[in-house]
Design a protein around this motif. Sequence first.
Motif, short mmCIF file in Angstrom:
data_model
loop_
_atom_site.label_atom_id
_atom_site.label_comp_id
_atom_site.label_asym_id
_atom_site.label_seq_id
_atom_site.Cartn_x
_atom_site.Cartn_y
_atom_site.Cartn_z
N VAL A 131 -4.44 -0.70 7.36
CA VAL A 131 -3.35 0.13 7.89
C VAL A 131 -3.89 1.54 8.10
O VAL A 131 -4.90 1.92 7.51
CB VAL A 131 -2.13 0.20 6.95
N ASP A 132 -3.21 2.31 8.93
CA ASP A 132 -3.52 3.72 9.07
C ASP A 132 -2.21 4.49 9.16
O ASP A 132 -1.13 3.91 8.98
CB ASP A 132 -4.42 3.98 10.29
N ARG A 133 -2.29 5.77 9.42
CA ARG A 133 -1.06 6.58 9.45
C ARG A 133 -0.08 6.09 10.51
O ARG A 133 1.14 6.10 10.30
CB ARG A 133 -1.39 8.06 9.68
N LYS A 134 -0.58 5.65 11.66
CA LYS A 134 0.29 5.14 12.71
C LYS A 134 1.01 3.89 12.23
O LYS A 134 2.23 3.74 12.42
CB LYS A 134 -0.53 4.84 13.96
N THR A 135 0.28 2.99 11.60
CA THR A 135 0.89 1.78 11.06
C THR A 135 1.96 2.11 10.03
O THR A 135 3.02 1.48 9.98
CB THR A 135 -0.19 0.90 10.40
N MET A 136 1.67 3.11 9.21
CA MET A 136 2.58 3.48 8.12
C MET A 136 3.95 3.95 8.62
O MET A 136 4.92 3.94 7.88
CB MET A 136 1.95 4.56 7.26
N GLU A 137 4.03 4.35 9.88
CA GLU A 137 5.31 4.78 10.42
C GLU A 137 6.34 3.66 10.42
O GLU A 137 7.55 3.91 10.38
CB GLU A 137 5.13 5.33 11.84
N SER A 138 5.87 2.42 10.49
CA SER A 138 6.79 1.27 10.54
C SER A 138 6.95 0.59 9.19
O SER A 138 7.64 -0.44 9.10
CB SER A 138 6.30 0.26 11.57
N LEU A 139 6.33 1.13 8.15
CA LEU A 139 6.37 0.52 6.83
C LEU A 139 6.90 1.52 5.81
O LEU A 139 6.53 2.69 5.83
CB LEU A 139 4.98 0.04 6.42
N ASP A 140 7.74 1.05 4.91
CA ASP A 140 8.29 1.94 3.89
C ASP A 140 7.30 2.20 2.77
O ASP A 140 7.32 3.27 2.16
CB ASP A 140 9.57 1.33 3.31
N PHE A 141 6.46 1.22 2.47
CA PHE A 141 5.54 1.33 1.34
C PHE A 141 4.39 0.36 1.58
O PHE A 141 4.58 -0.72 2.14
CB PHE A 141 6.28 0.94 0.04
N VAL A 142 3.19 0.77 1.18
CA VAL A 142 2.01 -0.08 1.36
C VAL A 142 1.23 -0.10 0.06
O VAL A 142 1.01 0.94 -0.57
CB VAL A 142 1.11 0.42 2.51
N ILE A 143 0.81 -1.28 -0.35
CA ILE A 143 -0.07 -1.40 -1.49
C ILE A 143 -1.45 -1.84 -1.01
O ILE A 143 -1.58 -2.64 -0.09
CB ILE A 143 0.48 -2.37 -2.56
N VAL A 144 -2.47 -1.27 -1.64
CA VAL A 144 -3.85 -1.55 -1.27
C VAL A 144 -4.60 -2.06 -2.51
O VAL A 144 -4.77 -1.32 -3.47
CB VAL A 144 -4.57 -0.30 -0.73
N PRO A 145 -5.03 -3.30 -2.50
CA PRO A 145 -5.85 -3.79 -3.61
C PRO A 145 -7.32 -3.47 -3.34
O PRO A 145 -7.85 -3.78 -2.28
CB PRO A 145 -5.61 -5.30 -3.57
N THR A 146 -7.95 -2.84 -4.29
CA THR A 146 -9.40 -2.62 -4.19
C THR A 146 -10.16 -3.67 -4.99
O THR A 146 -11.38 -3.65 -5.04
CB THR A 146 -9.76 -1.22 -4.71
N THR A 147 -9.41 -4.59 -5.61
CA THR A 147 -9.98 -5.57 -6.53
C THR A 147 -10.00 -6.99 -5.98
O THR A 147 -10.25 -7.93 -6.72
CB THR A 147 -9.19 -5.55 -7.85
N HIS A 148 -9.76 -7.17 -4.69
CA HIS A 148 -9.80 -8.51 -4.08
C HIS A 148 -11.25 -8.92 -3.81
O HIS A 148 -11.65 -9.12 -2.66
CB HIS A 148 -9.01 -8.52 -2.78
N LEU A 149 -12.00 -9.09 -4.88
CA LEU A 149 -13.43 -9.39 -4.72
C LEU A 149 -13.72 -10.88 -4.81
O LEU A 149 -14.85 -11.29 -5.04
CB LEU A 149 -14.24 -8.62 -5.77
N HIS A 150 -12.69 -11.69 -4.57
CA HIS A 150 -12.87 -13.13 -4.45
C HIS A 150 -13.11 -13.53 -2.99
O HIS A 150 -13.33 -14.71 -2.70
CB HIS A 150 -11.63 -13.87 -4.98
N MET A 151 -13.09 -12.55 -2.08
CA MET A 151 -13.23 -12.81 -0.66
C MET A 151 -14.65 -12.49 -0.20
O MET A 151 -14.90 -11.52 0.52
CB MET A 151 -12.22 -11.98 0.14
N GLY A 152 -15.60 -13.30 -0.67
CA GLY A 152 -17.00 -13.07 -0.30
C GLY A 152 -17.20 -13.12 1.20
O GLY A 152 -16.66 -13.98 1.89
N GLY A 153 -17.97 -12.16 1.71
CA GLY A 153 -18.21 -12.05 3.14
C GLY A 153 -17.20 -11.17 3.85
O GLY A 153 -17.39 -10.82 5.01
#
Length: 268
Positions: free
Chosen positions: A97-119
Motif C-alpha cells: 500500500v502507499d499513501r494513495k491507497t490509504m485514502e480508501s482504507l480506514d486502517f492498514v496493518i503491516v506484518p514484517t514477520t511473514h517469513l514463511h513466504m520464501g522467495g
Amino acid sequence: MRFIYDHDLHIHSQLSDCSRDPAQNPERILQYAKDNNLKKIVLTDHYWDERIPGASGWYQKQNTPHIIQSRPLPQADGITFLFGAETDMAADGTIGVDRKTMESLDFVIVPTTHLHMGGFTCRGDEDELERGRLWVSRYEHLLRADLPFERVGLAHMTCSLIAYKMDHYLALRSISDAEMMRLFRASADRGLGIELNFPAIHDGVPITWESHPDELRPYKLAKDCGCKFYFGSDAHHPAELDAEKENAEIIIDLLGLTEDDKFAFAKS
C-alpha cells in the motif's frame, strides 16, 4: 484505569485466501462485536494493491476488486465497523500500500514477520539468527515508509512465522534489548500502533513471565518506550473470534496495560 478490551482491529473474512470460510462473513463478525461489547472493529483481509509491482502469485488475486466485495459493511448502534486491510512487505522492502491507497482504507496493518513466504518476503533458507536480523531490518523498512502511521499497525510482531518450523524464540532472543528499544522509540515517535495477539493460553493454561519470557519481553520493552497498543485477533474462523476476549484479558494483566497505553486512530 485498566485497559478496556473494546476493539479488534485485525479480522479476516472469507475473502482472505487463507480463510475461505463462508461462516466468517461480515454479519458474523459484527455479531462477535455485539456479543463482546466492542466499540470498534476493522475488517483486514489480505491485500496487495494492483498498482504496486512486486506482488506474489498468492497476493495478486487479493487486490482491490477482490477485497471491496465485502462493502458496504453492516453496522450496528454503538459499534464502528471499518474497512481496512492487511498488506505485506516484499523482501526488498516494498509494501503493498502507499499513501494513495490509504485514502480508501480506514486502517492498514503491516506484518514484517511473514517469513514463511520464501522467495517473496525472504529467501526462505535463513536460520534463526538471520531471521532475527530480518526482524530488525524489515521493521526499519516499515518505519521509513511514507505512510500515515496514525492509521497503521504493526501486525503480530512475535508470531512463529518469523522462523517457520524452527525455533522462533531463538530468533527473538538474538535481538538485544537495545536494538528493540531503538525501533520501539521510533515507533512511538511516528505513532505506529503495536498489535497484541500472541497466544496467551497454552495447553489450557495461561502463560506467565516465567514460562514465556521471550514472548513477553518485546511488548514490555515497547511499553517502556511509550508505544501504544491495540488488539487484533487475526481471526479467520468464528471459533477464533469467540476465543479472543479471554486471550486479550490475560495479555492486559500480564503487561499491566492501562487506558493510557491504548492506540487510538482517527478514521479517514
